[in-house]
Design a protein around this motif. Structure first.
Motif, PDB file in Angstrom:
ATOM      1  N   TYR A  56       0.832  -1.209   0.000  1.00 23.74           N
ATOM      2  CA  TYR A  56       0.000   0.000   0.000  1.00 23.74           C
ATOM      3  C   TYR A  56       0.868   1.261   0.000  1.00 23.74           C
ATOM      4  O   TYR A  56       0.599   2.201  -0.739  1.00 23.74           O
ATOM      5  N   LEU A  57       1.922   1.251   0.813  1.00 24.78           N
ATOM      6  CA  LEU A  57       2.813   2.409   0.858  1.00 24.78           C
ATOM      7  C   LEU A  57       3.528   2.617  -0.470  1.00 24.78           C
ATOM      8  O   LEU A  57       3.735   3.760  -0.894  1.00 24.78           O
ATOM      9  N   GLN A  58       3.901   1.538  -1.145  1.00 26.56           N
ATOM     10  CA  GLN A  58       4.560   1.685  -2.438  1.00 26.56           C
ATOM     11  C   GLN A  58       3.623   2.278  -3.482  1.00 26.56           C
ATOM     12  O   GLN A  58       4.075   2.950  -4.398  1.00 26.56           O
ATOM     13  N   GLU A  59       2.338   2.038  -3.357  1.00 27.39           N
ATOM     14  CA  GLU A  59       1.372   2.678  -4.252  1.00 27.39           C
ATOM     15  C   GLU A  59       1.135   4.132  -3.850  1.00 27.39           C
ATOM     16  O   GLU A  59       0.851   4.973  -4.705  1.00 27.39           O
ATOM     17  N   LEU A  60       1.253   4.430  -2.575  1.00 27.34           N
ATOM     18  CA  LEU A  60       0.967   5.769  -2.064  1.00 27.34           C
ATOM     19  C   LEU A  60       2.134   6.741  -2.280  1.00 27.34           C
ATOM     20  O   LEU A  60       1.919   7.922  -2.561  1.00 27.34           O
ATOM     21  N   LEU A  61       3.361   6.273  -2.164  1.00 26.19           N
ATOM     22  CA  LEU A  61       4.520   7.163  -2.237  1.00 26.19           C
ATOM     23  C   LEU A  61       4.624   7.953  -3.543  1.00 26.19           C
ATOM     24  O   LEU A  61       4.962   9.140  -3.502  1.00 26.19           O
ATOM     25  N   PRO A  62       4.348   7.377  -4.707  1.00 25.60           N
ATOM     26  CA  PRO A  62       4.421   8.195  -5.923  1.00 25.60           C
ATOM     27  C   PRO A  62       3.408   9.340  -5.960  1.00 25.60           C
ATOM     28  O   PRO A  62       3.604  10.318  -6.674  1.00 25.60           O
ATOM     29  N   GLU A 122       3.848  14.581  -3.503  1.00 31.65           N
ATOM     30  CA  GLU A 122       4.603  15.557  -4.300  1.00 31.65           C
ATOM     31  C   GLU A 122       5.812  16.036  -3.504  1.00 31.65           C
ATOM     32  O   GLU A 122       5.743  16.220  -2.294  1.00 31.65           O
ATOM     33  N   GLY A 123       6.906  16.245  -4.194  1.00 31.23           N
ATOM     34  CA  GLY A 123       8.110  16.748  -3.545  1.00 31.23           C
ATOM     35  C   GLY A 123       8.889  15.651  -2.855  1.00 31.23           C
ATOM     36  O   GLY A 123       8.776  14.472  -3.175  1.00 31.23           O
ATOM     37  N   CYS A 124       9.673  16.075  -1.895  1.00 30.07           N
ATOM     38  CA  CYS A 124      10.536  15.151  -1.160  1.00 30.07           C
ATOM     39  C   CYS A 124       9.693  14.253  -0.255  1.00 30.07           C
ATOM     40  O   CYS A 124       8.778  14.716   0.424  1.00 30.07           O
ATOM     41  N   ILE A 125      10.018  12.983  -0.238  1.00 28.64           N
ATOM     42  CA  ILE A 125       9.277  12.027   0.596  1.00 28.64           C
ATOM     43  C   ILE A 125       9.946  11.969   1.962  1.00 28.64           C
ATOM     44  O   ILE A 125      11.023  11.416   2.116  1.00 28.64           O
ATOM     45  N   THR A 126       9.287  12.570   2.942  1.00 26.04           N
ATOM     46  CA  THR A 126       9.773  12.540   4.318  1.00 26.04           C
ATOM     47  C   THR A 126       8.751  11.814   5.181  1.00 26.04           C
ATOM     48  O   THR A 126       7.616  11.571   4.757  1.00 26.04           O
ATOM     49  N   PHE A 127       9.156  11.494   6.388  1.00 26.36           N
ATOM     50  CA  PHE A 127       8.245  10.798   7.291  1.00 26.36           C
ATOM     51  C   PHE A 127       7.060  11.689   7.646  1.00 26.36           C
ATOM     52  O   PHE A 127       5.915  11.222   7.676  1.00 26.36           O
ATOM     53  N   ASP A 128       7.306  12.962   7.891  1.00 27.19           N
ATOM     54  CA  ASP A 128       6.225  13.880   8.223  1.00 27.19           C
ATOM     55  C   ASP A 128       5.241  14.009   7.059  1.00 27.19           C
ATOM     56  O   ASP A 128       4.026  14.032   7.261  1.00 27.19           O
ATOM     57  N   ARG A 129       5.779  14.064   5.852  1.00 26.34           N
ATOM     58  CA  ARG A 129       4.924  14.167   4.665  1.00 26.34           C
ATOM     59  C   ARG A 129       4.095  12.875   4.499  1.00 26.34           C
ATOM     60  O   ARG A 129       2.939  12.931   4.099  1.00 26.34           O
ATOM     61  N   LEU A 130       4.693  11.744   4.818  1.00 24.96           N
ATOM     62  CA  LEU A 130       3.957  10.481   4.775  1.00 24.96           C
ATOM     63  C   LEU A 130       2.825  10.486   5.796  1.00 24.96           C
ATOM     64  O   LEU A 130       1.710  10.057   5.492  1.00 24.96           O
ATOM     65  N   GLN A 184       1.212  13.058   6.927  1.00 21.82           N
ATOM     66  CA  GLN A 184       0.160  13.937   6.412  1.00 21.82           C
ATOM     67  C   GLN A 184      -0.689  13.205   5.372  1.00 21.82           C
ATOM     68  O   GLN A 184      -1.922  13.295   5.386  1.00 21.82           O
ATOM     69  N   GLU A 185      -0.030  12.482   4.490  1.00 21.03           N
ATOM     70  CA  GLU A 185      -0.760  11.741   3.458  1.00 21.03           C
ATOM     71  C   GLU A 185      -1.624  10.641   4.076  1.00 21.03           C
ATOM     72  O   GLU A 185      -2.750  10.414   3.649  1.00 21.03           O
ATOM     73  N   LEU A 186      -1.109   9.963   5.099  1.00 22.74           N
ATOM     74  CA  LEU A 186      -1.890   8.922   5.774  1.00 22.74           C
ATOM     75  C   LEU A 186      -3.076   9.515   6.525  1.00 22.74           C
ATOM     76  O   LEU A 186      -4.141   8.894   6.599  1.00 22.74           O
ATOM     77  N   GLU A 187      -2.910  10.719   7.070  1.00 24.42           N
ATOM     78  CA  GLU A 187      -4.038  11.396   7.710  1.00 24.42           C
ATOM     79  C   GLU A 187      -5.117  11.725   6.683  1.00 24.42           C
ATOM     80  O   GLU A 187      -6.317  11.604   6.967  1.00 24.42           O
ATOM     81  N   LEU A 188      -4.692  12.129   5.480  1.00 21.59           N
ATOM     82  CA  LEU A 188      -5.668  12.380   4.409  1.00 21.59           C
ATOM     83  C   LEU A 188      -6.376  11.080   4.007  1.00 21.59           C
ATOM     84  O   LEU A 188      -7.585  11.077   3.765  1.00 21.59           O
ATOM     85  N   LEU A 218       8.882   2.748   5.565  1.00 18.19           N
ATOM     86  CA  LEU A 218       9.134   3.849   4.632  1.00 18.19           C
ATOM     87  C   LEU A 218      10.541   3.748   4.050  1.00 18.19           C
ATOM     88  O   LEU A 218      10.736   3.916   2.843  1.00 18.19           O
ATOM     89  N   SER A 219      11.522   3.452   4.881  1.00 22.13           N
ATOM     90  CA  SER A 219      12.890   3.298   4.404  1.00 22.13           C
ATOM     91  C   SER A 219      12.972   2.172   3.382  1.00 22.13           C
ATOM     92  O   SER A 219      13.629   2.305   2.346  1.00 22.13           O
TER      93      SER A 219
END
Length: 123
Positions: A46-52, A55-63, A65-69, A115-116
């Motif tokens: 699921y994360l591999q489908e979500l990461l692309p 937008e921008g740099c993929i950081t843990f905080d950004r991940l 935020q996306e999971l909260e969405l 994530l790593s």
């Protein structure tokens, strides 16, 4: 006829034959285990489908935020929309729904590890 019985019939009795048979039996047991093991689980897929989609740099905080969405999408549109149920920043856990095992909790530390792995194996 399997390999060990073939070797027993072809090779003459000797200590070397017994050593070869032992090695062949050991090799066959390893061969049976080749396709068994941990494969990327449901959440990593699921994360591999979500990461692309990020937008921008993929950081843990950004991940996070996306999971909260994704969690909000699940609340609005239903369970079929997203497996992520809740992102709790206070307790540092994520609650998601695994299709086979049901509701699961995951710590932020485990999510960082996933994530790593996903960043290293990004499709």
């Amino acid at each position: 006829m399997n390999l060990t019985s073939y070797l027993e019939n072809v090779l003459p009795p000797s200590p070397e034959r017994e050593e070869i048979l032992t090695l062949v039996r050991l090799g066959l047991s390893f061969q049976q285990q080749q396709r068994i093991g941990k494969r990327p689980g449901f959440l990593k897929d699921y994360l591999q489908e979500l990461l692309p989609k990020i937008e921008g740099c993929i950081t843990f905080d950004r991940l996070l935020q996306e999971l909260e969405l994704e969690s909000a999408r699940r609340d609005i549109y239903g369970e079929e929309e997203s497996p992520i149920e809740k992102v709790d920043r206070v307790w540092e856990i994520i609650i998601y729904h695994h299709p086979r095992t049901g509701r699961q909790q995951l710590t932020f530390k485990s999510l960082r590890n996933k994530l790593s792995w996903c960043k290293a194996n990004l499709r």
